[in-house]
Each structure stands twice: as structure tokens, then as C-alpha cells.
Design a protein around this motif. Sequence first.
Motif, mmCIF file in Angstrom:
data_model
loop_
_atom_site.group_PDB
_atom_site.id
_atom_site.type_symbol
_atom_site.label_atom_id
_atom_site.label_comp_id
_atom_site.label_asym_id
_atom_site.label_seq_id
_atom_site.Cartn_x
_atom_site.Cartn_y
_atom_site.Cartn_z
ATOM 1 N N GLU A 25 0.865 -1.257 -0.138
ATOM 2 C CA GLU A 25 0.011 -0.025 0.082
ATOM 3 C C GLU A 25 0.758 1.104 -0.027
ATOM 4 O OE1 GLU A 25 -2.570 -0.500 3.181
ATOM 5 O OE2 GLU A 25 -3.888 -1.888 2.054
ATOM 6 N N ARG A 26 2.016 1.143 0.645
ATOM 7 C CA ARG A 26 2.900 2.261 0.689
ATOM 8 C C ARG A 26 3.392 2.503 -0.729
ATOM 9 N NH1 ARG A 26 5.255 6.136 0.350
ATOM 10 N NH2 ARG A 26 6.436 7.074 1.302
ATOM 11 N N LEU A 27 3.821 1.509 -1.465
ATOM 12 C CA LEU A 27 4.600 1.672 -2.781
ATOM 13 C C LEU A 27 3.570 2.075 -3.572
ATOM 14 C CD1 LEU A 27 6.915 -1.405 -2.981
ATOM 15 C CD2 LEU A 27 7.578 0.822 -2.187
ATOM 16 N N ALA A 28 2.208 1.869 -3.530
ATOM 17 C CA ALA A 28 1.323 2.190 -4.302
ATOM 18 C C ALA A 28 0.811 3.952 -4.011
ATOM 19 C CB ALA A 28 0.025 1.419 -3.954
ATOM 20 N N ARG A 29 1.035 4.177 -3.197
ATOM 21 C CA ARG A 29 0.849 5.665 -3.013
ATOM 22 C C ARG A 29 1.879 6.512 -3.546
ATOM 23 N NH1 ARG A 29 -0.632 3.899 2.329
ATOM 24 N NH2 ARG A 29 1.333 4.640 3.399
ATOM 25 N N ASP A 30 3.187 5.682 -4.071
ATOM 26 C CA ASP A 30 4.092 6.507 -4.474
ATOM 27 C C ASP A 30 3.920 6.453 -6.069
ATOM 28 O OD1 ASP A 30 5.576 7.468 -2.324
ATOM 29 O OD2 ASP A 30 6.795 6.054 -2.363
ATOM 30 N N GLY A 31 2.760 5.813 -6.376
ATOM 31 C CA GLY A 31 2.444 5.565 -7.828
ATOM 32 C C GLY A 31 2.909 4.351 -8.696
ATOM 33 N N ALA A 136 15.399 -2.107 -7.715
ATOM 34 C CA ALA A 136 16.038 -2.364 -6.348
ATOM 35 C C ALA A 136 15.322 -3.597 -5.846
ATOM 36 C CB ALA A 136 15.331 -1.449 -5.367
ATOM 37 N N ILE A 137 15.916 -4.446 -5.151
ATOM 38 C CA ILE A 137 15.512 -5.545 -4.674
ATOM 39 C C ILE A 137 15.714 -5.625 -3.044
ATOM 40 C CG2 ILE A 137 16.141 -8.085 -4.309
ATOM 41 C CD1 ILE A 137 17.488 -7.879 -6.865
ATOM 42 N N VAL A 138 14.665 -5.747 -2.284
ATOM 43 C CA VAL A 138 14.734 -5.669 -0.672
ATOM 44 C C VAL A 138 14.314 -6.990 -0.108
ATOM 45 C CG1 VAL A 138 13.949 -4.171 1.016
ATOM 46 C CG2 VAL A 138 14.115 -3.103 -1.187
ATOM 47 N N ASN A 139 15.338 -7.300 0.552
ATOM 48 C CA ASN A 139 15.035 -8.491 1.440
ATOM 49 C C ASN A 139 14.511 -8.448 2.765
ATOM 50 O OD1 ASN A 139 15.590 -10.389 -0.923
ATOM 51 N ND2 ASN A 139 17.610 -10.350 -0.499
ATOM 52 N N PHE A 140 14.124 -9.258 3.641
ATOM 53 C CA PHE A 140 13.856 -9.095 4.727
ATOM 54 C C PHE A 140 14.643 -9.973 5.856
ATOM 55 C CE2 PHE A 140 10.992 -6.105 3.925
ATOM 56 C CZ PHE A 140 10.245 -5.654 5.097
ATOM 57 N N GLU A 222 7.601 2.406 5.568
ATOM 58 C CA GLU A 222 8.506 3.561 5.144
ATOM 59 C C GLU A 222 9.882 3.424 4.775
ATOM 60 O OE1 GLU A 222 7.326 6.568 4.474
ATOM 61 O OE2 GLU A 222 5.445 6.273 5.104
ATOM 62 N N THR A 223 10.606 2.479 5.588
ATOM 63 C CA THR A 223 11.736 2.032 5.127
ATOM 64 C C THR A 223 11.973 1.286 3.850
ATOM 65 O OG1 THR A 223 12.156 1.688 7.627
ATOM 66 C CG2 THR A 223 13.941 0.779 6.150
ATOM 67 N N VAL A 224 11.230 0.472 3.543
ATOM 68 C CA VAL A 224 11.038 -0.009 2.361
ATOM 69 C C VAL A 224 10.962 0.926 1.114
ATOM 70 C CG1 VAL A 224 10.160 -1.857 0.769
ATOM 71 C CG2 VAL A 224 10.500 -2.453 3.236
ATOM 72 N N ALA A 225 10.153 1.895 1.430
ATOM 73 C CA ALA A 225 9.733 2.952 0.349
ATOM 74 C C ALA A 225 10.872 3.504 0.046
ATOM 75 C CB ALA A 225 8.709 3.782 0.771
ATOM 76 N N PHE A 226 11.818 3.941 0.997
ATOM 77 C CA PHE A 226 13.045 4.630 0.894
ATOM 78 C C PHE A 226 13.952 3.765 0.080
ATOM 79 C CE2 PHE A 226 17.371 5.058 2.818
ATOM 80 C CZ PHE A 226 17.679 6.567 2.313
ATOM 81 N N LEU A 227 14.238 2.534 0.259
ATOM 82 C CA LEU A 227 15.045 1.842 -0.629
ATOM 83 C C LEU A 227 14.725 1.384 -2.075
ATOM 84 C CD1 LEU A 227 16.106 -0.867 2.270
ATOM 85 C CD2 LEU A 227 17.604 1.022 1.382
ATOM 86 N N ALA A 228 13.196 1.515 -2.141
ATOM 87 C CA ALA A 228 12.784 1.341 -3.359
ATOM 88 C C ALA A 228 12.534 2.473 -4.352
ATOM 89 C CB ALA A 228 11.291 0.563 -3.211
ATOM 90 N N GLY A 229 13.064 3.522 -3.687
ATOM 91 C CA GLY A 229 12.651 4.843 -4.423
ATOM 92 C C GLY A 229 14.038 5.887 -4.187
ATOM 93 N N PRO A 230 14.143 6.592 -3.406
ATOM 94 C CA PRO A 230 15.277 7.631 -3.479
ATOM 95 C C PRO A 230 16.577 6.955 -3.200
ATOM 96 C CG PRO A 230 13.709 7.997 -1.424
ATOM 97 C CD PRO A 230 13.104 7.018 -2.385
ATOM 98 N N ALA A 231 16.506 5.936 -2.522
ATOM 99 C CA ALA A 231 17.889 5.476 -1.709
ATOM 100 C C ALA A 231 18.868 5.146 -2.569
ATOM 101 C CB ALA A 231 17.628 4.507 -0.682
ATOM 102 N N ARG A 232 19.401 5.682 -3.860
ATOM 103 C CA ARG A 232 19.879 5.146 -4.905
ATOM 104 C C ARG A 232 21.416 4.854 -4.404
ATOM 105 N NH1 ARG A 232 17.294 1.804 -7.202
ATOM 106 N NH2 ARG A 232 19.021 1.776 -8.663
ATOM 107 N N TRP A 233 21.875 5.390 -3.444
ATOM 108 C CA TRP A 233 23.311 5.523 -3.026
ATOM 109 C C TRP A 233 23.433 4.463 -1.889
ATOM 110 C CZ3 TRP A 233 27.587 5.674 -5.291
ATOM 111 C CH2 TRP A 233 28.894 5.741 -4.644
ATOM 112 N N VAL A 234 22.427 3.790 -1.441
ATOM 113 C CA VAL A 234 22.390 2.899 -0.364
ATOM 114 C C VAL A 234 22.338 1.406 -1.128
ATOM 115 C CG1 VAL A 234 21.121 1.968 1.741
ATOM 116 C CG2 VAL A 234 20.946 4.323 1.276
ATOM 117 N N ASN A 235 23.215 0.715 -0.995
ATOM 118 C CA ASN A 235 23.492 -0.757 -1.782
ATOM 119 C C ASN A 235 24.207 -1.553 -0.696
ATOM 120 O OD1 ASN A 235 22.951 -2.304 -3.660
ATOM 121 N ND2 ASN A 235 24.748 -1.746 -4.782
ATOM 122 N N GLY A 236 23.895 -2.715 -0.800
ATOM 123 C CA GLY A 236 24.662 -4.003 -0.252
ATOM 124 C C GLY A 236 24.483 -3.623 1.326
#
Length: 246
Positions: A25-31, A136-140, A222-236
Motif C-alpha cells: 500500500e505504501r509503494l502504491a501511494r508513490d504511484g 531495487a531488490i529488498v529482502n527481509f 517507510e523504510t522499504v519505500a526509501f530503499l525502493a525509491g530515492p535511496a540510490r546510494w544505499v546498496n549492499g
Amino acid sequence: MSSPTTNRVALVTGGSGGIGRAVAERLARDGIAVAIHYAGRKEKADETVQAITAEGGRAIAVGGDVADEAAMATAFDAVESAFGGLDVVVHTAGIMVLSPIATLDLNDLDRVHRTNIRGTFVVDQQAARRVREGGAIVNFSTSVTRTQLPTYGAYVASKAAVESLTLILARELRGRDVTVNAVAPGPTATPLFLDGKDENTVDRFAKATPLERLGQPGDIAETVAFLAGPARWVNGQVLFANGGLA
């Protein structure tokens, strides 16, 4: 929900409830167009789809056992067929069995590792093959890899493996402009966490953080939305979303 402003597409495994639903639902709010994955609760996935589409978002439900490579290939195919590609994969699906190591039924160990380790490997393998440039790939994982609580041995062993897979995949995708990270939630008010715990135990977990409350699914989303969107310099990286839990 505002009208879509992006052509990005996400697949959220375990998206039918708990943290997975909050993430979808959070990702959907980002379109972002979202595919809600389920293993055995199609009606819950459909509810999430309906909630997103009712707010003007784009969503479908896809099913399959995350540890079954054929089933997941079919699910990924369905996402690409529906939306034209794939940019974000968030793998929240997992199971937890609590028991002291000395008394754990090894069948339960195999079950946890099949879903949590093999399932992550299968989903990440498909994601590595399909996620588009800029994706982006986000694991848990879990914050219990740090707190090392008794009875969590099988679960933490599986999540430590997830962290290792995450860090290696990030480096294997060099040159693709695809980030790979893991989120490690602390105690979060979901059925997976609350099941089997009495009120005193839950209160003790809540007071263990400096913020003196349990996390909510929306906090993790919110943390996932950050990693999935604007966090392009956060990796590994493994991001501990736990309210300051040591």
C-alpha cells in the motif's frame, strides 16, 4: 491516493497481510504498480488489491510457493505481462518457528529453511534476471540477528543466510544500476510477532526500545519505500528498523 506519476512496477511477496500489505500500500501511494504475492491466502491478497485500486492505484494478485522456482517464474511472468516490466522486488514472505535448539524438531528446521533461505534464493534469482535498470531488490532479515534471543535459533540462522545472500547479490549486480538491500525489523505489531505471546511479554518487548513502543507495519513500509525509491546510494546494506533496539 494521487494519480500515478511513475511507470515503475513492484512485486511484494507475502503482500497479503502484515508488513507485506503495508509495504504494498505504501509503494502504491508513490504511484508504483504493485503485484501482491500470496502463498495460500488469495482472499487476503485480493483485499489488498481492492484497497489499492479503490484509492486509484494499480494492483494485481499473483500466487505461488516462494521456494518453487517454476511457480515463482510464473508469478514473475504474470507481473511482466500485466505491467510491462519489473523495477522493484520486495521479499517479505517468511515463516518463524520458535524453539530451543536442543529440542527443535528438525522437520521444523527444514521447513523454516525451505521458505526463508531457498525461498529468498529463488525470488532473488528471478529478480536478478528481470529487474530493470534503476531498480531495487529488498529482502527481509530480523533484528534478532543482533539481540540473539533464546528460542530464535532456526529463524535467526535462516535470516543470517538472507543477509549474506543480499550482500553478495548486491556485488554480483555490479554495473546494472540495481540496488540490493535488506531490512531487519525489530519487534513489530504483526500476527507473526504477536502470536503466542502474552501481554507481559509484548510489553517487555515494547519497552526494550528507547522509543518504548512496538514498531508498526507502516514504520517498516517507510523504510522499504526509501530503499525502493530515492535511496540510490544505499546498496549492499542491512538496515535495522527497530526503534533503537540494541
